[in-house]
Design a protein around this motif. Structure first.
Motif, PDB file in Angstrom:
ATOM      1  N   UNK A   1       0.386  32.347  43.226  1.00 12.49           N
ATOM      2  CA  UNK A   1       0.250  31.675  44.387  1.00 12.49           C
ATOM      3  C   UNK A   1      -0.830  30.656  44.454  1.00 12.49           C
TER       4      UNK A   1
ATOM      5  N   UNK B   1      25.694  26.395  40.883  1.00 13.35           N
ATOM      6  CA  UNK B   1      24.331  26.590  40.243  1.00 13.35           C
ATOM      7  C   UNK B   1      24.560  27.355  39.034  1.00 13.35           C
TER       8      UNK B   1
ATOM      9  N   UNK C   1      22.836  29.162  35.530  1.00 14.59           N
ATOM     10  CA  UNK C   1      21.738  29.329  34.464  1.00 14.59           C
ATOM     11  C   UNK C   1      22.896  29.634  33.105  1.00 14.59           C
TER      12      UNK C   1
ATOM     13  N   UNK D   1      19.008  23.652  46.435  1.00 16.92           N
ATOM     14  CA  UNK D   1      19.264  25.134  45.981  1.00 16.92           C
ATOM     15  C   UNK D   1      19.016  25.346  44.507  1.00 16.92           C
TER      16      UNK D   1
ATOM     17  N   UNK E   1      15.222  25.587  43.853  1.00 17.39           N
ATOM     18  CA  UNK E   1      14.846  26.909  44.328  1.00 17.39           C
ATOM     19  C   UNK E   1      15.138  27.991  43.398  1.00 17.39           C
ATOM     20  N   UNK E   2      16.373  27.907  42.804  1.00 17.29           N
ATOM     21  CA  UNK E   2      16.846  29.040  41.850  1.00 17.29           C
ATOM     22  C   UNK E   2      15.977  28.939  40.408  1.00 17.29           C
TER      23      UNK E   2
ATOM     24  N   UNK F   1      12.600  30.483  41.157  1.00 10.57           N
ATOM     25  CA  UNK F   1      12.584  32.044  41.216  1.00 10.57           C
ATOM     26  C   UNK F   1      12.718  32.412  39.957  1.00 10.57           C
ATOM     27  N   UNK F   2      13.553  31.743  38.977  1.00 11.81           N
ATOM     28  CA  UNK F   2      13.668  32.202  37.535  1.00 11.81           C
ATOM     29  C   UNK F   2      12.547  31.982  36.590  1.00 11.81           C
ATOM     30  N   UNK F   3      11.325  31.141  37.045  1.00 12.28           N
ATOM     31  CA  UNK F   3      10.400  30.760  36.285  1.00 12.28           C
ATOM     32  C   UNK F   3       9.499  32.219  35.614  1.00 12.28           C
ATOM     33  N   UNK F   4       9.266  32.469  34.383  1.00  8.22           N
ATOM     34  CA  UNK F   4       8.890  33.658  34.001  1.00  8.22           C
ATOM     35  C   UNK F   4       7.414  33.922  34.337  1.00  8.22           C
ATOM     36  N   UNK F   5       6.647  32.988  34.908  1.00 12.85           N
ATOM     37  CA  UNK F   5       5.112  33.231  35.096  1.00 12.85           C
ATOM     38  C   UNK F   5       4.420  33.721  34.166  1.00 12.85           C
TER      39      UNK F   5
ATOM     40  N   UNK G   1      11.925  24.097  53.182  1.00 17.66           N
ATOM     41  CA  UNK G   1      11.976  25.491  52.598  1.00 17.66           C
ATOM     42  C   UNK G   1      11.972  25.329  51.251  1.00 17.66           C
TER      43      UNK G   1
ATOM     44  N   UNK H   1       8.067  24.506  50.796  1.00 14.23           N
ATOM     45  CA  UNK H   1       7.290  25.492  50.813  1.00 14.23           C
ATOM     46  C   UNK H   1       7.269  26.471  49.515  1.00 14.23           C
ATOM     47  N   UNK H   2       8.492  26.854  49.057  1.00 12.06           N
ATOM     48  CA  UNK H   2       8.560  27.541  47.963  1.00 12.06           C
ATOM     49  C   UNK H   2       7.634  26.815  46.505  1.00 12.06           C
TER      50      UNK H   2
ATOM     51  N   UNK I   1       4.054  27.486  46.931  1.00 10.30           N
ATOM     52  CA  UNK I   1       3.524  28.836  46.570  1.00 10.30           C
ATOM     53  C   UNK I   1       3.546  29.119  45.084  1.00 10.30           C
TER      54      UNK I   1
ATOM     55  N   UNK J   1      27.567  32.154  46.079  1.00 15.61           N
ATOM     56  CA  UNK J   1      26.327  31.642  45.718  1.00 15.61           C
ATOM     57  C   UNK J   1      25.269  31.601  46.920  1.00 15.61           C
TER      58      UNK J   1
ATOM     59  N   UNK K   1      21.019  32.450  47.141  1.00  9.71           N
ATOM     60  CA  UNK K   1      20.029  31.571  47.057  1.00  9.71           C
ATOM     61  C   UNK K   1      19.100  31.552  48.485  1.00  9.71           C
TER      62      UNK K   1
ATOM     63  N   UNK L   1      14.801  32.808  48.515  1.00 15.46           N
ATOM     64  CA  UNK L   1      13.951  31.952  49.216  1.00 15.46           C
ATOM     65  C   UNK L   1      13.161  32.732  50.251  1.00 15.46           C
TER      66      UNK L   1
ATOM     67  N   UNK M   1      10.540  35.058  48.559  1.00 20.25           N
ATOM     68  CA  UNK M   1       9.353  34.367  47.951  1.00 20.25           C
ATOM     69  C   UNK M   1       8.480  33.879  49.225  1.00 20.25           C
TER      70      UNK M   1
ATOM     71  N   UNK N   1      13.172  36.972  42.257  1.00 20.65           N
ATOM     72  CA  UNK N   1      13.534  36.530  40.786  1.00 20.65           C
ATOM     73  C   UNK N   1      14.555  37.381  40.393  1.00 20.65           C
TER      74      UNK N   1
ATOM     75  N   UNK O   1      31.353  34.191  39.671  1.00 20.05           N
ATOM     76  CA  UNK O   1      31.525  33.584  40.671  1.00 20.05           C
ATOM     77  C   UNK O   1      32.959  32.916  41.148  1.00 20.05           C
TER      78      UNK O   1
END
Lengths: 276, 345
Positions: free
Chosen positions: A5, A117, A119, A147, A150-151, A154-158, A182, A185-186, A189, B285, B289, B293, B296, B305, B316
């Motif tokens: 953060x 989307x 991966x 989207x 965002x995904x 969220x998947x980033x291993x950090x 939105x 904002x993500x 963070x 999906x 998503x 969000x 987070x 995650x 899907x």
């Protein structure tokens, strides 16, 4: 660079006598900074060349180094139907060249998006897996850019590696659920740097890369994609990592950070601040 | 997506590359019969290869001779061909739809067939408006106005016009000028999107005046109210949920309630609604998503995650109701009804 953060507790000195625990936290903030002159990174700068303020208070920059940490790169690539044909071929070539330019300890993942989307390849050091997946991409469907970003975040291993998203799109979002605000904002963070290569100008990508202290490049032709992808990687490699211990500022809340050059010329891109 | 229902036919039409010309207008009845007995793709593919002049001549000749059930099959044959070539040959789409209308008029002129013709015509308009609504909004609007001229008290048609306006607002397209003038409104000086959304809400309200429990119109009205920041949004979405008769509407109602809560920074409430959305569409999906969000935003990084990983691992189905809502979709109910009518013996 800041983790999670935005605030990295770089050193937590714990003194632990047998019965009582005393903890002293020394907070060190890391800010990664890109300095460009035109299209070229500016190199050879030292701490004396940077001025940094935290909530308007001038700080002592303690160290400056070219970041040598490995990269976690997520390629976030548009595969909507407008990519069909020559453009997709060029995109695959650009992704391939990018993958080959990674260092052995770098990792990469591939996220593709149309309205769906996917991966396609999770974070890996296996270059061949990425190259093979790139070669099998197909163009179809609408565009869920927001989207997908965002995904990917969220998947980033950090982990200790530095995180980079390289986003490519040739159009505009048509079907995402998430709003621009939105996703931004993500981004704020997260500690992820986002670079973007686009074909049509897009205000969201400008806002996105600004919030994620990255850069957006506009491709004037599909042939340019390869060069711009490589440039994005070069830019990431040429970043400086500035560290300082905040002094004279309140600890809680949002910290606005401004970085400028004192003894050199160049355009600076840095994260606008952090929360703690 | 629901548009795949006609896309399958499109593939069938385009896959045939050998020109097979009709031997004469007499063959038209054979093709119609082929469609009527259930060999739809073969019939559509065959008709697609006829020269336009031959088709025109055949329709003119056979409109007076075909039996009523054959007329319905014939008009659906032309309509399905139109849908199949919508992306590739839009001009030919219009030609085929005109033939379908000629056949509808012929059905309507038959003794004792007026009521049946009206029922077919209404569904036909609903299907054609929805079909054009996925791509060509001006054409869709033209058919909507034409349909409302014939069926001025049909709530579905008002709903469809509202949905077309909502689509225009999303893509920041101007309203069709004649539609505005026809209702005697003077355009506001405000931003285009705001004006168009207001026009959409007017159409939804008109639909709801005619059918107060029309869940799909209430759902759209609720979402437009969310976009407008109108505090009636919550009530509209609750009413849509109460009146919903299928899970696609329930899915969207929960998704939109989540979106409303998120805009009000009520992240716990938003997460609850998105979870309900996910329960209704676990292979779609969008709820993943949305939830990722919100988690987070709540500071639940690990949960966010985990949801992203779950989404990445999903098998899907390409059928998320949000995509259809956002981009427009073919009216599957109308198409199914029309096909059943065309195959009726």
């Amino acid at each position: 660079m800041m983790k999670g953060y935005g605030l990295l507790v770089a050193a937590l000195l714990a003194v632990q006598p047998p019965q009582t625990v005393f903890r002293t936290a020394v907070e060190v903030v890391e800010i990664d900074v890109s300095v460009m002159r035109g299209t070229q990174p500016v190199q050879g700068l030292t701490s004396r060349d940077f001025a940094l303020t935290d909530n308007g208070v001038l700080q002592q920059v303690e160290s400056v180094m070219i970041d040598r940490l490995p990269l976690n790169v997520t390629l976030v690539l548009d595969t909507s139907k407008s990519l069909f044909g020559e453009r997709l071929t060029r995109l695959v070539q650009a992704g391939d060249a990018f993958t080959q330019a990674l260092r052995p300890d770098d990792r990469a993942a591939l996220v593709t998006f149309s309205h769906q989307i996917e991966l396609v390849v999770p974070m890996t050091t296996d270059r061949q897996a990425i190259r093979s997946a790139l070669a099998h991409m197909e163009a179809n469907g609408s565009t869920a850019l927001r989207d997908a970003v965002q995904l990917a975040i969220a998947l980033d291993p950090r982990d200790r590696a530095r995180s980079l998203l390289l986003v490519f799109t040739d159009g505009h979002d048509t079907v995402s659920w998430l709003t621009e605000d939105a996703v931004l904002d993500t981004v704020r963070r997260s500690g992820v740097v986002i670079h973007a290569v686009h074909v049509e100008s897009d205000t969201f990508l400008d806002r996105l890369t600004q919030a994620a202290r990255g850069r957006a490049w506009s491709a004037t032709s599909d042939r340019q994609l390869r060069e711009l992808f490589t440039r994005a990687l070069d830019e990431m490699r040429a970043r400086y990592l500035l560290t300082y211990t905040p002094r004279g500022v309140d600890t809680a809340g949002w910290h606005s950070v401004k970085v400028s050059l004192k003894n050199a010329r160049g355009d600076i891109t840095a994260r606008p601040g952090y929360s703690r | 997506m629901r548009r795949t229902i006609v896309a399958a036919t499109a593939i069938a039409v385009l896959a045939g590359n050998q020109p097979v010309l009709a031997q004469g207008p007499g063959e038209y009845e054979h093709v119609v019969e082929e469609y009527r007995i259930g060999e739809a793709n073969t019939a559509i593919r065959r008709l697609a290869r006829w020269p336009e002049s031959m088709v025109t001549e055949s329709v003119r000749h056979w409109a007076k001779l075909l039996r009523p059930e054959q007329l319905v099959a014939a008009l659906m044959l032309h309509t399905e061909l139109a849908a199949a070539i919508l992306d590739s040959l839009p001009h030919q789409t219009n030609v085929q739809l005109r033939h379908a209308q000629e056949l509808l008029d012929a059905l309507s002129a038959r003794r004792d067939q007026h009521e049946r013709a009206d029922a077919v015509r209404l569904r036909w308009y609903q299907f054609v408006i929805s079909m054009y609504g996925t791509t060509w909004l001006d054409d869709a609007d033209r058919y909507a106005r034409e349909a409302l001229g014939r069926f001025p008290r049909n709530p579905t048609l008002y709903f469809q016009r509202g949905a077309l306006l909502e689509l225009r607002a999303k893509f920041n397209l101007p309203e069709p000028p004649r539609a505005t003038l026809a209702r005697g409104r003077i355009p506001d000086p405000g931003p285009r999107m705001t004006r168009t959304l207001e026009s959409a809400t007017a159409e939804y309200r008109r639909a709801l005046e005619l059918d107060p429990h029309m869940a799909i119109a209430r759902l759209h009205l609720g979402w437009v109210h969310v976009l407008q920041g109108d505090n009636r949004a919550g009530d509209d979405l609750a009413a849509a949920l109460a009146d919903a008769r299928d899970d696609r509407i329930r899915y969207l109602a929960h998704l939109f309630r989540g979106g409303l809560a998120e805009r009000q920074h009520q992240f716990d409430e938003a997460a609850k609604e998105y979870e309900l959305t996910r329960e209704l569409g676990p292979s779609h999906q969008t709820p993943y998503v949305a939830l990722s969000r919100v988690e987070l935003a709540r500071g639940h990084t690990e949960r966010a995650r985990e949801l992203a990983r779950e989404l990445a691992a999903l098998e899907r189905v390409d059928d998320d109701p949000w995509w259809d809502y956002h981009l427009g979709a073919v009216d599957e109910d109308a198409l199914t009804w029309l096909r059943a009518e065309a195959h009726r013996r």
